[in-house]
Structure formats: structure tokens, C-alpha cells
Enzyme design. Structure first.
Site, mmCIF file in Angstrom:
data_model
loop_
_atom_site.group_PDB
_atom_site.id
_atom_site.type_symbol
_atom_site.label_atom_id
_atom_site.label_comp_id
_atom_site.label_asym_id
_atom_site.label_seq_id
_atom_site.Cartn_x
_atom_site.Cartn_y
_atom_site.Cartn_z
ATOM 1 C CG ASP A 341 -1.882 1.103 1.272
ATOM 2 O OD1 ASP A 341 -2.504 1.354 0.233
ATOM 3 O OD2 ASP A 341 -2.027 1.742 2.333
ATOM 4 C CG ASP A 645 -2.016 2.080 6.487
ATOM 5 O OD1 ASP A 645 -2.736 1.855 5.493
ATOM 6 O OD2 ASP A 645 -1.483 3.181 6.700
ATOM 7 C CG ASP A 649 -4.462 -2.032 2.834
ATOM 8 O OD1 ASP A 649 -4.616 -1.931 1.604
ATOM 9 O OD2 ASP A 649 -4.029 -1.116 3.548
#
Length: 918
Positions: A341, A645, A649
Site C-alpha cells: 500500500d 494499514d 487492505d
């Protein structure tokens, strides 16, 4: 109940219903949502129809079932069956030792297994416990779980959105959706309709359950509750995702199955041979087969593997990587792709002004994050940039037309308020400006707050000379339309609209977010600042280019990963231009296109598999897209680590071979779905963890190649006794003593071997690479034969010399144990010689375990209770020398074999090179 309050059909998903494409009036009609809210009776009926606004909890598995599951292993089935039949034959000690080995392995597995459905619990905790709803014409604070479709909900700064809402009123409303979409900036909300194909992060008229209101107020109609919300859909994704087993576990499981089949076949053939051809009694023959099974099964393998992995966990913890699931330690060493990410993982999640453009030229700011440290330099290379009138005016405007504050607490700088405004404060700090002092010198008299309809914020100030100023910041095209002049190095000039548009396009092309700054030397017409004062006459000061910058350590970490043969892919919910800009700074996807979530949706699984292998940046990705990308990479044979985070996700984290969550800024949902936490939220920690993971795998291979020859040697001893017709040299209990006590004690030492120097310069090992290569099989056979020959020769020698059976068997056991002791040193380097100082003495733990193994063996030979349990007997000094000599023969034979193998391989490479040249 009124006719227009009748129940409506609940949408299957808030996204599928297309609420963002409909006007607020159409939504109100479809959901029968009057402006004065639902009545209490109607709300009760709908609650009965649609259910509570809550996420269903999954029933955890009972601890007893978890414990019993540990016995679901084919090798343990064989051990348990052998133990049961041995017990029925009255061999209590042998049966007890067999069952003890089974129980120890089950207990270890039970203790280290604990990854339940905590991710779902964490997501449930994100839902707002209470909500401000309009019912019966009044605002009421109610339990958020009682909200129903059609309810009208009021949200304000600091509130967590309690359900998916279609906004019908919005005033300066901005919502932080980072945990859901990956968008690093709070999203400005409006009530206007949005295109049907708009990505989740682009639906400005929607507020989603679990997101956080950072400023303003709004009213929205509940369009989805519970599992029908976006966060509920992610919950269902997590529930439907199966965690994949690790590469090593898959290989060990495959090996265990094949080994069990081979053991059963050999045991059956041995039993038939002994009874039918040799005429052995059934009881004696069965005990011999039990000895064969016990010798062939590596009982200590699961326990020692767990210990080696646990030691790897400790070493990783020192690098700030916290392992939640033990096998993930080894998996890290085989990772071929890291899907990361962007926001908060590769970047700091701290907006930073990197570029300012005035009419006089460009200025670049150094330093990242919220610390007001760094400098501002002009592109023309001339010094004194912060003293120039054009930049000074822009910096003052950015700091004064600002509602945020910069504070220092807990040894770090923090922004209270909007991150973009905070970035302007930090930039002024780099120029040596104090916002508090500037505020006293230029006190604010009035302001117009930012609203999405106006797209600007304005403030009225009076300077130390008593002059009035109107300062404004906002969207470049809106600010430019107000401006008549521009301030450059040569003073005021008529505004060059084409110049500013070119600069705006250039900055945007770099992936930076744009903010324009302007001012006007005037006072409000009617005393109070109003939109009428913003109609023209302003001086265009500057364009600010703002970005969430990459972590400096992440840049070097990505480079380390590339050196180690690991591809790094960025999967983000942010815009494609921003993702490409950050990727260019990190060295990810340079020269390659970025693929958006909308494009992923159009691809079938086969096409996505090709794209996932070729492209390194994926933007505007939803949770489903992230999950599909991970699955596509896995289908291509990759071992995938996924970092993240946010709540969005969590499904991909659970599906990945290694899910890596941020420990500080990460959501609970991401942490609980992960296998590893980064305690410092630092992507660079992953590189250190991969290094440790590779070292763990190397040490595991060393251990397996150390332990299996012991089992092979023992099995060959039993088979040789049967084929040649002599008494069994080893009893089942003695076999388990060797396997569970001495071999396991020695094997632990290999966990402490340091990583080799070139460990991060190697390519990742191929996922399909077998655990047992041709070299492994050769070394296993070679050492097993040497151990068998040493044990059998000394056993028969002692028997023929008139010694008792107990002494002869003790000689055989001692020979195998001492062979293990010296073979431990051989195993420290699989292919290189250990005949140097580092090889022999470089691992103090190895020397300690060798000493412990000899102490245990002394107890086995000379302690009375051991004679009773294991049938051992004391040995003389001469008998010890014979077993030591057998061990030294094995040690030097293995070292000679390493030299010969290297020479053969070097010769093959030379011939291959010559043939290639020819």
C-alpha cells in the site's frame, strides 16, 4: 403510518444500488425518507425487516477442537498406531515413549496456533456506538446498531460515520477515508450526483460507515447498514478468504505424506519378509517393525522447526518486525513479490509542500514530514530565496489563511487540523517564520470558511501599519478567476493566465496536489467578509505543489529488495498520477504505465494474471481489486507479501502468503488479518525481515539435512538386521532417545548460525524448488550409509567378542550419537568445508549443544534408571575410543565428499562454458 413511510426493499450493496448517481430527492423518495425523519414505529418495522446495523460475529473454534486438530497428521497417526499396538503387546516403556513424542508435538502446535477471526472483531469495533438521527422531527442520539435504511443521520467534526450515507446536506464537510480507500487526504463532500463509474474515493456525495469526519457538518440518508455497507462487504471478503499455507509447510506436508507411504510399504514388506521367509514370531517381528517405523519418522522435526522459527521471531523483533504467525518467518525468506500500500507504508502520511511557483520562478523545499526542518532554494540557484518579496508574500498568506496548528508533543511534530494547511505551516517554519508571532502582527478580523461550492478559504487581516488585506487560498482555477495581477521579481504585473495554467499542468503532471495563493490590499465592503469581496482585483502569488512524500528509508529498502530479486508493486486507492509520482521517487514502476481499478474490473482472471506480472503500480484499487491482484500473482507461482494499514487492505493481507500490517498507524482490522506487524511502520523493516527469513530457511535446510541422515541410518540398521538375520541393534525406545533427545538438542544449534554474506544478493529461491534436491538425496544416502555401517560393524564386533546384548546395543547407540555430534559441524556449511576457525568454532551454541549431547549420553550409559528404561549398559574406555573413531571417519569422509562435489561441479561448469563458446 403515512403512505410514503411504507417499508422499502433494502439494496443488496450500497455500491450496487448506485445511490451516488441519484439526486438526493430521488434517494429520499426511493427510501421513503421524509425531511423530519422516520417515525419510531416505522423505524421499528424496518429494523425487523433489515436487521441491526452490526457485523455478525464468527463463532470461534473451541480450544478442544483446536487441540485435537494437532493430531491430524499422517506421521503422527503412524506413531499413535505403533504406540497402541506396542501397548497391547505389553511393552509399556516403548509405548510410553512413543505416545510422549506424539503428545509433545501436539502441545507445541496447539500453543503456537492462535490466529482466529480477530480481524472481524476489529472491524466491528470501528463502527460508531451511537448516532445522531432525526426521528419524529427531532434530533435524537440513538444506538448506531438500530439505524435502518431511510433514517436521516447528522454527522459533525470528530464523528465516526455510523452507516453508509447518501448526503443531502453538506457544509464544509470533509471525511478521512484513508482506512477505507487509501486516500491520504480528507475528502471534500458535496451533495451533487456522481458518475456511475466513479471509484469509491471519488464519490463525494457518499459518507461510508467507519470513516471519520474531520471537519464541517452534514446530513445523510442511510442507504445501507450492517453487512450491506462497504465495510460490511470487506468483512464478507475477509470471511471468504482462505489463508494459504506457507511454502515450507506445503513441502513438509508433501514430504510427510510421501514418507508415510514409503514407511508403511517398507514396514509391511519387512513384516511379511520376517514372518514368511525368516520365520520370526509375530510379536518379535512386530516390535522390529515398530523400531523401523520409529527410526524412520523424524519425531523431533516439528518441535525443532518450531524452535528455529521462534528464534527467528526473536531476531526479527529486534529489527522492529513482530511475527504473529510462526511459519511466516520462513515464508518471508521465499518472497518473490511485495505488494505494498502507498499511504502510510511507502509514504509518511504527512503532507509536504515540495514546490512553490511564483511569477518570478520556482522554489523547492527540502525536508519531509511535519518537522519544520529544511530549506527553501530558488530554481535559479541564487541565494536568499526566503527574503524575496514574491515568495515571502506567498508564505505569509499560506500561514495566515489557515485554521490548523503545528504542535510538538511526544518527541514528534503533529498537525492539529487539515494536513494540507499543516503543510503550509511547516513550509513557513522552514523559512524561519513563527505562526504565532505572524498572527499577532497580522491579526485575523474575519474569515470565509472553505466550502466545496466555493472551493476557497478567505481571511481578513490588518498588518502592523494598519493596512487591511484579504488573503485567499483554494483550487487554482477558482483563485485564478479572481486575480487581475501577479507578483513577481519585478513587482506587480497583469496576470498571465496562460503561464499559470502551464505551471498548474506541469505540477499536476508530477503527481503533486495543487493549491493556489492570492491576496488583495483591501477591506471588506460592508465591514464583514463576504463572497462579494472575492469577485476580483486579487494578486496571484503562487501555486503550491503538495505531496505525501515517500519515506527516505523506504527508497533504500525498495532498492535492497530489487537487489535481492524481489519485485515491489504499489497497490493504492490514490490517484494514478500521484501513485506514479511517488513510484518514480521510490524506483517502482519507472517507465511503465499505471493501471487503475476501473481497468482491473474489465480484465478476466487470465488477463489480470498477465497484467499483474508486467505492471508495478495499481491506482484507485478497491479491496476486491487488491485481493484479485494478490491471487493473480500467486497463480503465476509467486510468493506474495502484502503490506497495508487500512481496513481496505485486510482481505488481501489475509490472502497473501505473508500479510504485513503497520503497527502504529495501522487499523486493528489490518493488524489482526496480518502475519507480521511493523512496530515502526517502516517499509525498510521488511528488507531486514526478509534477510532474517532467508537465514531461517537456510538454517532449516541445514537442520533437516542434519536430522534425516540419523533417521536414515537407524532405519538401515533395522533393515540390515532383518536381511542379514542378526539381532536387532536398536530397540524402539533407544531409537526415540536418539531422535528426540540427542539429535534434537544438537539440531537447535543450527538455528544460531549467522546469515551468509551474500544472502541479500541471491535471487529468491524458486517457489517450485523441491525441498529435497538431488544433492539433498545424495548427502542423505551417503551419511546414512556411513552411520549404519559404523553402528552395525561395532554392534556385531561386540556381540562376536562375547559382550552382552545390552553392551552391544549401547555401542550402536553411542556410535550414532557421536556421528551426530561431529556431523553437526559438517552441517554448518552444506557445500563448503568447515576445516577453518570459523567453521569449527564460529558458533558457540553448537559447541555447547555438542557438550550437552555428550553429557546426556553419559547419563544414558552410566545412570541406573536409564538402564531400566532404555536397556543401556556401561561402556569401557576402549569401547568409547572405538565409537569416537567411527565418528571421525564420518566427519572426514563428509569433508572429502564436499571437495569432490565441488570439483565435479566446477568441471561441469567448465565444460558447459566451453560448449557455449564453441
Amino acid at each position: 403510518m403515512k403512505a410514503d413511510d411504507k417499508p422499502v426493499t433494502s439494496p443488496s450493496l450500497s455500491t450496487d444500488a448506485g445511490w451516488h448517481t441519484q439526486t438526493r430527492d430521488a434517494v429520499a423518495r426511493e427510501l421513503s425518507s421524509p425531511e423530519n425523519g422516520l417515525s419510531a414505529d416505522e423505524a421499528a418495522i424496518r429494523l425487523e425487516t433489515y436487521g441491526r446495523n452490526a457485523l455478525a460475529a464468527a463463532k470461534p473454534r473451541h480450544p478442544l477442537l483446536r487441540f485435537l486438530h494437532q493430531f491430524h497428521n499422517l506421521l503422527l497417526y503412524l506413531m499413535m498406531a505403533a504406540g497402541l499396538i506396542t501397548l497391547l503387546l505389553g511393552e509399556w516403556i516403548d509405548a510410553g515413549v512413543l505416545w510422549a513424542a506424539v503428545l509433545i508435538n501436539a502441545l507445541i502446535g496447539f500453543v503456537q496456533e492462535g490466529k482466529a477471526e480477530d480481524a472481524l472483531s476489529a472491524i466491528r469495533g470501528m463502527l460508531a456506538p451511537h448516532a445522531m438521527a432525526i426521528r419524529n422531527g427531532q434530533r435524537q442520539i440513538i444506538d448506531a446498531a438500530s439505524l435502518v435504511p431511510g433514517d436521516r443521520v447528522v454527522v459533525a467534526s470528530g464523528d465516526r460515520v455510523p452507516a453508509d450515507l447518501r448526503l443531502v446536506h453538506a457544509r464544509e464537510l470533509r471525511v478521512d477515508e484513508a482506512s477505507l480507500t487509501g486516500e491520504s487526504l480528507a475528502v471534500e463532500k458535496s451533495i451533487d450526483t456522481v458518475a456511475a463509474d466513479a471509484a469509491l474515493g471519488d464519490r463525494q456525495n457518499m459518507a461510508y460507515s467507519g470513516t471519520l469526519v474531520v471537519s464541517g457538518q452534514g446530513v445523510g440518508i442511510v442507504v445501507a447498514t450492517g453487512l450491506k455497507t462497504e465495510i460490511g462487504r470487506i468483512t464478507r471478503l475477509i470471511s471468504g478468504v482462505e489463508s494459504v499455507s506457507t511454502p515450507l509447510m506445503r513441502k513438509i506436508n508433501g514430504f510427510s505424506f510421501r514418507l508415510a507411504i514409503v514407511i508403511l510399504c517398507i514396514a509391511a514388506a519387512t513384516f511379511a519378509f520376517g514372518v514368511a521367509l525368516r520365520g520370526y514370531p509375530l510379536t518379535d517381528m512386530f516390535l522390529m517393525v515398530v523400531a523401523l517405523v520409529a527410526s524412520a519418522i523424524p519425531e523431533g522435526l516439528p518441535a525443532i522447526m518450531t524452535i528455529i522459527l521462534a528464534l527467528g521471531v526473536q531476531r526479527m523483533a529486534r529489527h522492529r518486525a513482530i511475527i504473529r504467525r510462526l511459519p511466516a518467518v520462513e515464508t518471508l525468506g521465499s518472497v518473490t513479490v511485495i505488494c505494498s500500500d502507498k499511504t502510510g507504508t511507502l509514504t509518511r502520511n504527512e503532507m509536504t509542500v515540495q514546490l512553490m511557483v511564483t511569477a518570478a520562478g520556482g522554489y523547492r523545499a527540502s525536508g519531509v514530514g511535519y518537522a519544520p526542518e529544511g530549506s527553501i532554494e530558488a530554481d535559479d540557484g541564487r541565494g536568499g530565496a526566503t527574503a524575496r518579496e514574491d515568495l515571502l508574500a506567498a508564505l505569509q498568506t499560506g500561514m495566515l489563511c489557515n485554521d490548523s496548528s503545528l504542535v510538538y508533543r511526544d518527541d514528534a511534530w503533529h498537525i492539529v487540523g487539515d494536513p494540507t494547511e499543516g503543510a503550509l505551516l511547516v513550509l513557513g517554519g522552514k523559512a524561519g517564520m513563527d505562526p504565532a508571532q505572524l498572527g499577532r502582527e497580522w491579526p485575523r478580523l474575519d474569515s470565509i470558511p472553505f466550502e466545496s461550492e466555493n472551493r476557497y478559504m478567505a481571511t481578513h487581516h490588518r498588518d502592523t501599519g494598519g493596512q487591511d488585506w484579504i488573503l485567499v487560498k483554494g483550487a487554482p482555477e477558482r483563485i485564478l478567476s479572481m486575480c487581475q495581477w501577479q507578483l513577481g521579481g519585478d513587482g506587480l504585473r497583469e496576470v498571465d493566465v496562460d503561464y499559470w495554467r502551464r505551471m498548474a499542468n506541469d505540477i499536476a503532471a508530477r503527481g503533486l496536489r495543487l493549491l493556489a495563493l492570492a491576496r488583495r490590499h483591501a477591506s471588506p465592503r460592508n465591514g464583514l467578509l463576504s463572497p462579494a469581496d472575492m469577485e476580483g482585483g486579487f494578486v496571484m502569488l503562487a501555486l503550491a505543489g503538495i505531496i505525501d512524500p515517500p519515506r527516505a528509508e523506504a527508497i533504500s529498502a525498495v532498492d535492497q529488495c530489487h537487489t535481492a530479486g524481489i519485485r515491489v508493486k504499489m497497490i493504492t486507492g490514490d490517484h494514478a498520477d500521484t501513485a506514479r509520482a511517488v513510484g518514480a521517487q521510490l524506483g517502482i514502476g519507472v517507465g511503465r504505465p499505471a493501471v487503475t481499478g476501473a481497468e482491473i474490473s474489465l480484465l478476466d482472471d487470465e488477463a489480470l494474471q498477465r497484467v499483474a506480472s508486467e505492471v508495478d503500480i495499481f491506482a484507485r484499487a478497491s479491496p476486491e481489486h487488491k485481493l484479485r491482484l494478490v491471487q493473480a500473482l500467486q497463480k503465476s507461482g509467486n510468493i506474495v507479501a502484502m503490506t497495508g494499514d487500512g481496513v481496505n487492505d485486510a482481505p488481501a493481507l489475509k490472502r497473501a502468503d505473508v500479510g504485513v500490517a503497520m503497527g502504529l498507524k495501522g487499523t486493528d482490522a489490518a493488524r489482526e488479518a496480518s502475519d507480521m506487524l511493523l512496530a515502526d511502520d517502516n517499509f525498510a523493516t521488511i528488507a531486514a525481515a526478509v534477510r532474517e527469513g532467508r537465514a531461517v530457511y537456510d538454517n532449516l535446510r541445514k537442520f533437516i539435512l542434519f536430522m534425516l541422515p540419523t533417521n536414515g541410518g537407524e532405519a538401515l540398521v533395522v533393515i540390515a538386521a532383518l536381511l542379514l538375520g542378526f539381532t536387532l541393534p536398536l530397540t524402539p525406545a533407544q531409537v526415540l532417545w536418539i531422535n528426540m533427545v540427542t539429535a534434537s538438542t544438537l539440531g537447535i544449534a543450527l538455528a544460531f548460525d549467522a546469515p551468509e554474506d551474500d544472502i541479500m544478493r541471491r535471487a529468491p529461491r524458486p517457489p517450485e524448488e523441491p525441498l529435497f534436491t538431488a544433492f539433498f538425496i545424495w548427502r542423505l544416502t551417503f551419511v546414512s550409509l556411513l552411520m549404519m555401517l559404523g553402528a552395525v560393524i561395532l554392534f556385531l564386533y561386540k556381540l562376536n567378542s562375547g559382550a552382552s546384548l545390552e553392551v552391544a546395543r549401547t555401542m550402536a547407540v553411542n556410535t550414532i550419537v557421536l556421528c551426530e555430534v561431529v556431523y553437526l559441524l559438517n552441517s554448518r556449511r552444506l557445500r563448503q568445508s568447515v576445516l577453518d576457525r570459523e567453521g569449527l568454532f564460529g558458533n558457540p551454541i553448537a559447541l555447547l549443544t555438542m557438550a550437552l549431547a555428550i553429557v546426556f549420553q553419559f547419563l544414558f550409559i552410566y545412570w541406573g534408571p536409564m538402564h531400566t528404561i532404555f536397556g543401556s549398559a556401561p561402556l569401557s574406555g576402549g569401547e568409547w575410543l572405538l565409537t569416537i573413531a567411527a565418528a571421525l571417519v564420518l566427519f572426514f569422509a563428509v569433508e572429502a565428499e564436499k571437495v569432490l562435489v565441488q570439483q565435479v561441479q566446477a568441471g561441469r561448469r567448465t565444460r558447459a562454458a566451453a560448449e557455449g563458446a564453441g
